[in-house]
Structure formats: structure tokens, C-alpha cells
Design a protein around this motif. Sequence first.
Motif, PDB file in Angstrom:
ATOM      1  N   ALA A   1       0.999  -1.177   0.022  1.00  0.00           N
ATOM      2  CA  ALA A   1      -0.057  -0.227  -0.065  1.00  0.00           C
ATOM      3  C   ALA A   1       1.017   1.540  -0.228  1.00  0.00           C
ATOM      4  N   TYR A   2       0.535   2.468  -0.610  1.00  0.00           N
ATOM      5  CA  TYR A   2       1.085   3.831  -0.428  1.00  0.00           C
ATOM      6  C   TYR A   2      -0.129   4.486  -0.629  1.00  0.00           C
ATOM      7  N   VAL A   3       0.603   5.177   0.820  1.00  0.00           N
ATOM      8  CA  VAL A   3      -0.517   5.801   1.600  1.00  0.00           C
ATOM      9  C   VAL A   3      -0.200   7.577   1.653  1.00  0.00           C
ATOM     10  N   ALA A   4      -0.631   8.002   1.203  1.00  0.00           N
ATOM     11  CA  ALA A   4      -0.793   9.308   1.909  1.00  0.00           C
ATOM     12  C   ALA A   4      -1.333  10.092   3.398  1.00  0.00           C
ATOM     13  N   PRO A   5      -0.049  10.740   3.661  1.00  0.00           N
ATOM     14  CA  PRO A   5       0.213  11.463   4.518  1.00  0.00           C
ATOM     15  C   PRO A   5      -1.486  11.922   4.878  1.00  0.00           C
ATOM     16  N   GLY A   6      -1.799  12.104   6.107  1.00  0.00           N
ATOM     17  CA  GLY A   6      -2.802  12.318   6.697  1.00  0.00           C
ATOM     18  C   GLY A   6      -4.464  11.328   6.213  1.00  0.00           C
ATOM     19  N   HIS A   7      -3.949  10.514   5.837  1.00  0.00           N
ATOM     20  CA  HIS A   7      -4.364   9.490   5.305  1.00  0.00           C
ATOM     21  C   HIS A   7      -4.758   8.251   6.783  1.00  0.00           C
TER      22      HIS A   7
ATOM     23  N   ALA B   1       1.604  -1.655   9.208  1.00  0.00           N
ATOM     24  CA  ALA B   1       0.874  -2.481   8.498  1.00  0.00           C
ATOM     25  C   ALA B   1      -1.203  -2.120   8.166  1.00  0.00           C
ATOM     26  N   VAL B   2      -1.088  -2.723   6.494  1.00  0.00           N
ATOM     27  CA  VAL B   2      -2.570  -2.591   6.393  1.00  0.00           C
ATOM     28  C   VAL B   2      -2.771  -3.529   6.513  1.00  0.00           C
ATOM     29  N   HIS B   3      -4.328  -3.988   6.558  1.00  0.00           N
ATOM     30  CA  HIS B   3      -5.189  -5.848   6.519  1.00  0.00           C
ATOM     31  C   HIS B   3      -6.175  -5.416   5.035  1.00  0.00           C
ATOM     32  N   PRO B   4      -5.913  -6.083   4.091  1.00  0.00           N
ATOM     33  CA  PRO B   4      -6.943  -4.983   3.115  1.00  0.00           C
ATOM     34  C   PRO B   4      -7.647  -5.151   3.070  1.00  0.00           C
ATOM     35  N   LEU B   5      -8.879  -5.755   4.042  1.00  0.00           N
ATOM     36  CA  LEU B   5      -9.878  -5.360   3.982  1.00  0.00           C
ATOM     37  C   LEU B   5     -10.579  -4.825   4.667  1.00  0.00           C
ATOM     38  N   GLU B   6      -9.096  -3.511   5.043  1.00  0.00           N
ATOM     39  CA  GLU B   6      -8.821  -2.236   5.678  1.00  0.00           C
ATOM     40  C   GLU B   6      -9.040  -1.461   4.273  1.00  0.00           C
ATOM     41  N   ILE B   7      -8.986  -1.219   3.514  1.00  0.00           N
ATOM     42  CA  ILE B   7      -8.294  -0.855   2.315  1.00  0.00           C
ATOM     43  C   ILE B   7      -9.801  -0.171   1.307  1.00  0.00           C
ATOM     44  N   PRO B   8      -9.994   0.763   2.232  1.00  0.00           N
ATOM     45  CA  PRO B   8     -11.965   1.540   1.701  1.00  0.00           C
ATOM     46  C   PRO B   8     -10.838   1.764  -0.622  1.00  0.00           C
ATOM     47  N   LEU B   9     -11.937   1.083  -1.659  1.00  0.00           N
ATOM     48  CA  LEU B   9     -11.839   1.068  -1.904  1.00  0.00           C
ATOM     49  C   LEU B   9     -12.268   2.770  -3.440  1.00  0.00           C
ATOM     50  N   GLU B  10     -13.184   3.877  -1.871  1.00  0.00           N
ATOM     51  CA  GLU B  10     -13.063   4.742  -2.860  1.00  0.00           C
ATOM     52  C   GLU B  10     -12.276   5.886  -2.576  1.00  0.00           C
ATOM     53  N   ASP B  11     -11.067   5.414  -1.758  1.00  0.00           N
ATOM     54  CA  ASP B  11      -9.803   6.019  -1.209  1.00  0.00           C
ATOM     55  C   ASP B  11      -8.516   5.568  -2.557  1.00  0.00           C
TER      56      ASP B  11
ATOM     57  N   ARG C   1       5.925   5.814   2.970  1.00  0.00           N
ATOM     58  CA  ARG C   1       4.184   5.978   2.275  1.00  0.00           C
ATOM     59  C   ARG C   1       4.147   5.061   2.183  1.00  0.00           C
ATOM     60  N   LEU C   2       4.859   3.414   2.188  1.00  0.00           N
ATOM     61  CA  LEU C   2       5.006   2.203   2.076  1.00  0.00           C
ATOM     62  C   LEU C   2       4.497   1.578   3.219  1.00  0.00           C
ATOM     63  N   ARG C   3       2.955   0.912   3.074  1.00  0.00           N
ATOM     64  CA  ARG C   3       2.742   0.161   4.094  1.00  0.00           C
ATOM     65  C   ARG C   3       2.346  -1.982   3.679  1.00  0.00           C
ATOM     66  N   PRO C   4       3.264  -2.706   4.049  1.00  0.00           N
ATOM     67  CA  PRO C   4       3.046  -3.979   3.922  1.00  0.00           C
ATOM     68  C   PRO C   4       1.795  -3.980   4.324  1.00  0.00           C
ATOM     69  N   LEU C   5       1.383  -5.168   4.055  1.00  0.00           N
ATOM     70  CA  LEU C   5      -0.102  -5.781   3.953  1.00  0.00           C
ATOM     71  C   LEU C   5       0.138  -7.046   5.119  1.00  0.00           C
ATOM     72  N   SER C   6      -0.580  -7.029   5.990  1.00  0.00           N
ATOM     73  CA  SER C   6      -0.799  -8.171   6.897  1.00  0.00           C
ATOM     74  C   SER C   6      -2.056  -8.560   7.080  1.00  0.00           C
ATOM     75  N   PRO C   7      -2.713  -9.878   6.888  1.00  0.00           N
ATOM     76  CA  PRO C   7      -1.800 -10.406   7.164  1.00  0.00           C
ATOM     77  C   PRO C   7      -1.153 -10.725   5.537  1.00  0.00           C
ATOM     78  N   PRO C   8      -0.245 -11.764   4.744  1.00  0.00           N
ATOM     79  CA  PRO C   8       0.428 -10.913   3.379  1.00  0.00           C
ATOM     80  C   PRO C   8       0.066 -12.202   2.427  1.00  0.00           C
ATOM     81  N   GLY C   9       0.322 -12.334   1.543  1.00  0.00           N
ATOM     82  CA  GLY C   9      -0.690 -12.804   0.215  1.00  0.00           C
ATOM     83  C   GLY C   9      -0.824 -12.556  -1.040  1.00  0.00           C
ATOM     84  N   ALA C  10      -1.131 -11.057  -0.676  1.00  0.00           N
ATOM     85  CA  ALA C  10      -2.213 -10.177  -1.641  1.00  0.00           C
ATOM     86  C   ALA C  10      -0.968 -10.490  -2.651  1.00  0.00           C
ATOM     87  N   GLY C  11      -1.187 -10.639  -3.833  1.00  0.00           N
ATOM     88  CA  GLY C  11       0.191 -10.710  -4.980  1.00  0.00           C
ATOM     89  C   GLY C  11       0.286 -10.721  -6.176  1.00  0.00           C
ATOM     90  N   ARG C  12       1.379 -11.222  -7.197  1.00  0.00           N
ATOM     91  CA  ARG C  12       1.020 -11.641  -8.091  1.00  0.00           C
ATOM     92  C   ARG C  12       2.222 -12.167  -8.403  1.00  0.00           C
TER      93      ARG C  12
END
Length: 317
Positions: A167-173, A180-190, A255-266
Amino acid sequence: MKLTLDQLRYLVALAEEGSFTRAAERVYLTQPALSVQIRKLEETLGTRLFDRKKGTLTEAGRVAVAQARRVLEEVERLKLLVQGEEACFQGSFRLGVIPTLAPYLLPRLLPELKARYPRLSLTVREELTPGIVRGLEEGSLDAGLVGTEERHPGLGAEPLFTEAFWAYVAPGHPLFEREAVHPLEIPLEDTWVLAEGHCFRDQVLSVCRPSLGGRSVEFQSGDLETLVRLVDAVGGLTLLPEVALWTLSPAQRTRLRPLSPPGAGRTVYLLFREGSLKAPLLRALAEEARRAFALLRSDARAQESAMMGAEVRHDQA
């Protein structure tokens, strides 16, 4: 009137370029000279191959191009039989690469390929996955680098490496304060995403939490660099593949944050035609791509360690 191999090459070039001017430049002829050669080929075959008013192949032309590619491939097969495996590393090789790989992997991959195989004439085309598959099936590409597992008759796929999404996150978000960021916490609208047609877009959408509302600015980009700039300037967040991290500045890396739990990728794959004459070169390409990614990952981790060390020294001071 005799049909020549050069005329077949000219026809294939015209089919791929879609223009007499561009095709003439590619085969080192003047535009009138190329037109004469195509007309001679049409006279030999007794049919029109290219509609000069529409600028497209006729139905007979499409059939002729497909057969011309097969003939030219058999000529290459004859060379290999006579010259041996070394001939695979000479002459032309056409590679298609998806846009979310090309700007990041190619600067590390291409210099190594050119250094190891100086007699190889490499042509690289940035394409979406469907275009790469089509190019392989039609014979206009020899291999492709894609970010999804593709299953098509006559095509093989070799996994090269697996990379994580960050995740690449802007300061203030709100998510910026997380380690670390859980995938289900990532809001699509943002979340800024690529335009439709990019496989990376679909992969990102499968990770993010479904949208709960609209966004104030709706924009779909064709490249990741634009998404990064949008996060920097407008806010929100985006997801980046690991291969892209090395291009970020030290300030952007904070501004980088790993996804936790890991697994999202390609997983990145090398696509090729089964039974390809260039099998030794394909193996070498796969080896070099794996090595290039390993170096990118190593460099990114070294930068991360250096940043953490600098933060510790700053805190101690």
C-alpha cells in the motif's frame, strides 16, 4: 513471376505496422519500393492482399500473412538445424511486456540480455495481456511477460517470480499511521486504480474492501507512476507491485505499508508458443528475469534498511 522470402517478410512487416511508410522504414526500403514488392506478390498470388484505401489487410491478406509467418519460421528452423543451438541467440527476438512490469523490470533486464547476447536483435513492445496473447498466437511476438496465469491452446507459461503488493498511502489518510494494513481495511473509494483492461486493476479490486460510496475525483490511469503522483498530490492510496518499489524516492518510501496478513500479490509468467524454436533463448530469458527481480528486491530491502538505520541514528541524537 517468382515469390521470394523477402516479399513474405515485407508482407508480415506491413501487416504488423499497418502502414507502408512505417513498414518501409522497418525493412529499410523506400515506401514506393515496398509498394512495388507488395504489388508483385499480389500479382504472383493472383489476389489483392492489402486494401490501400482502408489501410488494412484483405481476408486473403490475413490468410497469406499467417502462412508467411509459418514459412519464415520454417526458414529459421532450417538455420537452427544447420547452425545448432547458438543460432537461437542471434537474429530477431520480439518480446511483449505488460505496462506494470515494463518500466521497472526492463531497465535491469535489457542491459544484461544485450551484454550476454550481443548478436541478438531485441524488439520490445509494451502491451496489455490480451495483446500479448494475440501476438503470440499470430506469430508477431516470440514471448511475453505477464502478471496472470494464462491458459491458451498452443501457448506455454512458466512462472518466474512472485511479488507482494504494497500500500502506498498519503500522509493524513487514516491508514498512514498503521505499520501494516489489512487488505479488508483498504477502502476502494479512497484507492486510485488503473484503467479497465489492465490485469493489475482486477488484482487490486480483488484486494480492496468494496466501495461504500463515491469519490470526489474519479480518474483511471494507464500507468502506476501517475497513480503515485495522484496519491502525493490529491491524497488517498494505491497499491504497488514489489517490482515498482525501487523507483520511489526516500521520502516516498516512507509512505509504503506492507499488507498484513501477507498474501496479496501476483506471479509473473513468461508466455511462449509451445514447441518454439527459440527454447534455449526462452530459458535464458527466464533466468535473466528471475535474476533481475532478485536484484531489485535486494536493492529495495537495502534501501529500507538504510532508512531504518538513519531513523534510529536520528532518534538517538
